[in-house]
Design an enzyme around this catalytic site. Structure first.
Site, mmCIF file in Angstrom:
data_model
loop_
_atom_site.group_PDB
_atom_site.id
_atom_site.type_symbol
_atom_site.label_atom_id
_atom_site.label_comp_id
_atom_site.label_asym_id
_atom_site.label_seq_id
_atom_site.Cartn_x
_atom_site.Cartn_y
_atom_site.Cartn_z
ATOM 1 N N CYS A 88 0.837 -1.196 0.000
ATOM 2 C CA CYS A 88 0.000 0.000 0.000
ATOM 3 C C CYS A 88 0.882 1.261 0.000
ATOM 4 C CB CYS A 88 -0.970 -0.039 1.179
ATOM 5 S SG CYS A 88 -2.343 1.121 1.031
ATOM 6 N N HIS A 176 -3.665 -5.029 0.810
ATOM 7 C CA HIS A 176 -3.139 -5.547 2.077
ATOM 8 C C HIS A 176 -3.177 -7.075 2.077
ATOM 9 C CE1 HIS A 176 -2.612 -1.757 4.253
ATOM 10 N NE2 HIS A 176 -3.645 -1.341 3.533
ATOM 11 N N GLU A 178 -1.753 -8.959 4.106
ATOM 12 C CA GLU A 178 -1.648 -9.488 5.469
ATOM 13 C C GLU A 178 -3.001 -9.740 6.124
ATOM 14 O OE1 GLU A 178 -1.321 -4.947 5.918
ATOM 15 O OE2 GLU A 178 -0.872 -6.496 4.439
#
EC number: 6.3.5.2
Length: 517
Positions: A88, A176, A178
């Site tokens: 990002c 993202h 994660e």
């Protein structure tokens, strides 16, 4: 060969640019068996070289790279020859610093987005479908990739969703990976960690234990250590690890304030003192705490009184011990991250040892400060602490005092303690204890009319709170089976004095918190 310090492990470091998800990145890498740390974005080049990471990840963040005061990195980081993944804001920063163009997006993307992998040879997407959904959260975007980079993925509103420079091993993703909302996010991170960085999964809890035992022995020598034992997971694991390293040089002070769950104090003493041999001084201070809480109804005031009294009791006991040089506490890695600084000089109030007098000079020892909560639980089991103790429910420092709404009395504590024990017993019988994040009972202080036998009653209500969650930041009420709720309700009314009604809290977080006070 056993590892003796962190430099013996392959590691991937994460530079922090302020994303709400930054801890998750570190956790995901550790889940792969690779050691990872979250570090300041302006970490010096010298320190990075000394750490010798196999890879570097730039986290996301709320800034715009083109704004004055935007968080930056030392440009020399791009000359180290270490693989870099920008997530990002991290992708935007890398692009901006290397000559690309970043602009405000016409259409910001927040939430789920579908991307298309446009390069069949993209290393980050190796073995993954061409089309997948990801979690976006950005108001800026890269409109021109730096020289030497190719675009490897796109979305409807973000034509440059991923970039790659295979020669330099620099990669960027606008989404993202994660978070669990990205369909193949973990696979993308794995591809970076193993295929790009060539990191080895050599971070194990057995190695950590051996490393920490050696470090504790070297630091403490033949001196003495004290620990404030709350009975919670963190302090219990800290006590057990220290005992393994230095034996009876450790004294744990267990202040029993009378607000624990049913038999909890005895269970802690059995598991840690009798079974594992930890030297524990148990201070029975129930009456002292109740006297201080008399007439107090405000929840924040109750917290402050209990915290202050805990410190005073701990201080009194600590002063009785001679020649103590070290104070141990169960600081976790999340605490270190949230402080933003080295917490070696910080006493954490939520571990109930804050506010020590200035004339008590201790050196701090924090053997868990590199571990996340779930790693602490794994460590506890490795050290032989009973499963039920290691995986016990999250429990507030003030204990049952904040599950009794209003004034705390011995009779009210007994009602909550007994009803909570029934709830936990029935949840365990139903095999649901591993499926529910947290569950407990509260005494809201509400009285209502009921009928028991042939007579009218006017007694208290018990509230049941049970929630599902991943991290505790948000939570949904647990959809318990009706038959289980029925058994719980029947037993609480039958077995607990002065209860004639049971209600179930069906509110999520937000708008409610998990605890009632």
């Amino acid at each position: 060969m056993a590892k003796t310090n962190l430099n013996d492990f392959d590691k991937i470091i994460v530079l922090d640019f302020g994303s709400q998800y930054n801890q998750l990145i570190t956790r995901r890498i550790r889940d792969f068996g690779i050691y990872s740390e979250l570090l300041p974005h302006d970490l010096s080049i010298e320190k990075i070289k000394k750490m010798a990471p196999k890879g570097i990840i730039f986290s996301g963040g709320p800034n715009s790279v083109y704004d004055e005061g935007a968080l930056k990195v030392d440009p020399e980081i791009f000359k180290l020859g270490i693989p870099i993944l920008g997530i990002c804001y991290g992708m935007q920063l890398m692009s901006y610093d290397l000559g690309g163009k970043v602009e405000k997006a016409d259409n910001s993307e927040y939430g789920r987005a579908d991307i298309e992998v446009t390069d069949p040879n993209a290393v980050l997407f190796e073995g993954l479908p061409k089309e997948q959904y990801v979690w976006m959260s950005h108001g800026d975007l890269v409109t021109k990739a730096p020289e030497g980079f190719k675009v490897t993925a796109k979305s409807k509103n973000c034509p440059i969703s991923a970039i790659a420079n295979d020669e330099k091993k620099f990669y960027g993703i606008q989404f993202h990976a994660e978070v669990r909302n990205s369909e193949y996010g973990l696979d993308i991170l794995k591809n970076f960690a193993f295929n790009v960085c060539d990191a080895k999964a050599n971070w194990t809890m057995d190695d950590f234990i051996e490393m920490q035992v050696d470090e504790i022995r070297e630091k403490v020598g033949d001196k003495k250590v004290i620990l404030g034992l709350s009975g919670g997971v963190d302090s219990s694991v800290t006590a057990t690890l220290l005992h393994k390293a230095i034996g009876d040089q450790l004294t744990a002070i267990f202040v029993d304030h009378g607000m624990l769950r049913k038999d909890e104090g005895d269970q802690v003493m059995q598991a840690l003192n009798k079974d594992l041999g930890v030297n524990i001084i148990r201070v029975n201070a129930q009456k002292r705490f109740l006297d201080k809480l008399k007439g107090v109804t405000d929840p924040e005031q109750k917290r402050k009184i209990i915290g202050k009294e805990f410190i005073e009791v701990f201080n009194e006991e600590a002063k009785k011990l001679k020649d103590v040089d070290f104070l141990a506490q169960g600081t976790l890695y999340t605490d270190v991250i949230e402080s933003g600084t080295n917490t070696a000089q910080t006493i954490k109030s939520h571990h109930n040892v804050g506010g020590l007098p200035e004339d008590m000079h201790f050196e701090l020892i924090e053997p868990l400060r590199k571990l996340f909560k779930d790693e602490v639980r794994e460590l506890g089991e490795k050290l032989g602490i009973p499963h039920d103790l290691v995986w016990r429910q999250p429990f507030p420092g003030p204990g049952l005092a904040i599950r009794v709404l209003g004034e705390v009395t011995e009779d009210k504590l007994k009602i909550v303690r007994e009803s909570d024990a029934i709830l936990r017993d029935e949840i365990k019988k139903a095999g649901l204890q591993e499926d529910i994040w947290q569950y407990f009972t509260v005494l809201p202080g509400i009285r209502s009319v009921g009928v028991m036998g042939d007579g009218r009653t006017y007694d208290y209500t018990i509230g049941i709170r049970a929630v599902t969650s991943i991290d505790g930041m948000t939570a949904d009420f647990a959809k318990l089976p009706w038959d289980v709720l029925s058994k719980i309700s029947t037993r609480i009314v039958d077995e607990c004095d002065h209860i004639n009604r049971v209600v179930y809290d069906i509110t999520s977080k937000p708008p409610s918190t998990i605890e009632w006070e």
